[in-house]
Design an enzyme around this catalytic site. Sequence first.
Site, short mmCIF file in Angstrom:
data_model
loop_
_atom_site.label_atom_id
_atom_site.label_comp_id
_atom_site.label_asym_id
_atom_site.label_seq_id
_atom_site.Cartn_x
_atom_site.Cartn_y
_atom_site.Cartn_z
N GLU A 186 0.80 -1.22 0.05
CA GLU A 186 -0.02 0.03 0.14
C GLU A 186 0.95 1.31 -0.19
O GLU A 186 1.41 1.68 0.99
CB GLU A 186 -0.90 0.04 1.43
N GLU A 285 -12.02 2.00 3.99
CA GLU A 285 -10.97 2.36 4.97
C GLU A 285 -11.40 4.19 4.96
O GLU A 285 -10.40 4.61 4.67
CB GLU A 285 -9.79 2.10 4.43
#
Length: 311
Positions: A186, A285
């Site tokens: 990420e 998220e």
Amino acid sequence: MQRRDFVKSTLGLAGAALAGKAVAGNESAQPRTVAKNQFKLLYAPHFGMFTNSAGKDLIDQLKFMADNGFQAIEDNGMMGRPVEEQEKIAKEMARLNMKMGVFVVDKGGNGQNTLAAGNKDYVDIFLNGCKRAVDVAKRVNTKVMTVVPGDFQRNLPIGIQTGHVIDALRRGADILAPHGLTMVLEPLSDTPNLFLRTSDQTYEICRAVNSPACKILFDVYHMQKNEGHVIPHIDWCWSEIGYFQIGDNPGRKEPTTGEINYKNIFKHCYEKAKAENKEFIWGMEHGNSQPGKEGEIALIKAYVESDSFAV
């Protein structure tokens, strides 16, 4: 019949059922259904996102998510949960026909043990995390887990740092690949100290690792902040993307609250994935833009709206 077959997209029902009856057979439970939706994509809420509507019990939260059309969840802290709790969550998700998205590999690279440094002790910590993640992934029935390589090692040239990261990730991939598991890297926008910051940088690293066990986690929120031009970057990196995450910018809240046109992004990726017979989980998220039950209803309505693209 599958639960999702009962779920129909009806924006006008949002919030109405909060005043309705409790679930049959459990009259003391809080009413769960806010809106029945059949989403085109696998949007994955996280625990804590609907506590005002579902309560604090994790199983009740899962039921609420499923009742409102969400077919997946993600839980960054899954590795830190007791084994009994992991098993309980997995059992209920199987009953609800929900998929498990990412959890974060514990100490899988951070500011204190960055993989960019090439330090053997740091790499050993990362590899140990990968080994422990295998058992957790099998227990909760997921194939993907998040890895962040950590911070820049500023006393080293960028190419040397990149080589160190690739070497460490290759070793991690060797642990995960035999089990059919994938670490998704990420790139983040939280601080300029982070080594991994753009999708093209992550693409380059994934190509160098050259393993199905190492792919990109494309978090649209972070990539909008760091590089913009979201859909072209998705196209350029498509072959190496293994997972998506969502958050509008500014604010990191649900879609429709900022500047990102999620309806267009969802439509583009839906059509692209369908053409290749692929399916991605989209981790939610982000936070809620409004407090309380009303905020949770607004969040669901935002996903109904953003998912209402024509196919």
